[in-house]
Design a protein around this motif. Sequence first.
Motif, short mmCIF file in Angstrom:
data_model
loop_
_atom_site.label_atom_id
_atom_site.label_comp_id
_atom_site.label_asym_id
_atom_site.label_seq_id
_atom_site.Cartn_x
_atom_site.Cartn_y
_atom_site.Cartn_z
N ALA A 32 -34.72 47.70 -30.13
CA ALA A 32 -33.77 47.57 -31.23
C ALA A 32 -33.70 46.13 -31.73
N LEU A 33 -33.72 45.18 -30.81
CA LEU A 33 -33.66 43.78 -31.20
C LEU A 33 -34.92 43.37 -31.96
N ALA A 34 -36.05 43.91 -31.58
CA ALA A 34 -37.28 43.62 -32.32
C ALA A 34 -37.18 44.15 -33.74
N GLY A 35 -36.56 45.31 -33.91
CA GLY A 35 -36.36 45.87 -35.24
C GLY A 35 -35.45 44.99 -36.10
N VAL A 36 -34.41 44.47 -35.49
CA VAL A 36 -33.50 43.57 -36.21
C VAL A 36 -34.25 42.31 -36.62
N ARG A 37 -35.05 41.78 -35.71
CA ARG A 37 -35.81 40.57 -36.03
C ARG A 37 -36.76 40.81 -37.20
N ARG A 38 -37.45 41.96 -37.18
CA ARG A 38 -38.35 42.28 -38.29
C ARG A 38 -37.58 42.39 -39.61
N ALA A 39 -36.39 42.98 -39.56
CA ALA A 39 -35.58 43.11 -40.76
C ALA A 39 -35.15 41.73 -41.28
N PHE A 43 -36.38 38.68 -45.17
CA PHE A 43 -35.70 37.76 -46.07
C PHE A 43 -36.50 36.48 -46.28
N GLY A 44 -37.56 36.29 -45.55
CA GLY A 44 -38.40 35.11 -45.70
C GLY A 44 -38.01 34.02 -44.73
N ALA A 45 -38.63 32.86 -44.92
CA ALA A 45 -38.39 31.72 -44.04
C ALA A 45 -36.97 31.20 -44.25
N PRO A 46 -36.37 30.67 -43.20
CA PRO A 46 -35.02 30.11 -43.34
C PRO A 46 -35.06 28.88 -44.25
N PRO A 47 -33.96 28.62 -44.96
CA PRO A 47 -33.93 27.42 -45.81
C PRO A 47 -33.96 26.16 -44.96
#
Length: 53
Positions: A32-39, A43-47
């Motif tokens: 489940a955590l891997a799915g959240v990370r993929r989601a 959104f792209g790279a962090p600002p």
Amino acid sequence: MALGGAPEVRRLRRSLLIVAGCVGSVSALAGALAGVRRAVELFGAPPERGTEN
């Protein structure tokens, strides 16, 4: 317990069971955590720091 030299078996057992339960919980959530990370990665790279509005 560490300073006293003699381990308290009851406390050691309880502590080890807590640790084992936590590790098991984390393992069960891995998919489940891997799915959240993929989601989040969608959104792209962090600002860059200091450029957030």
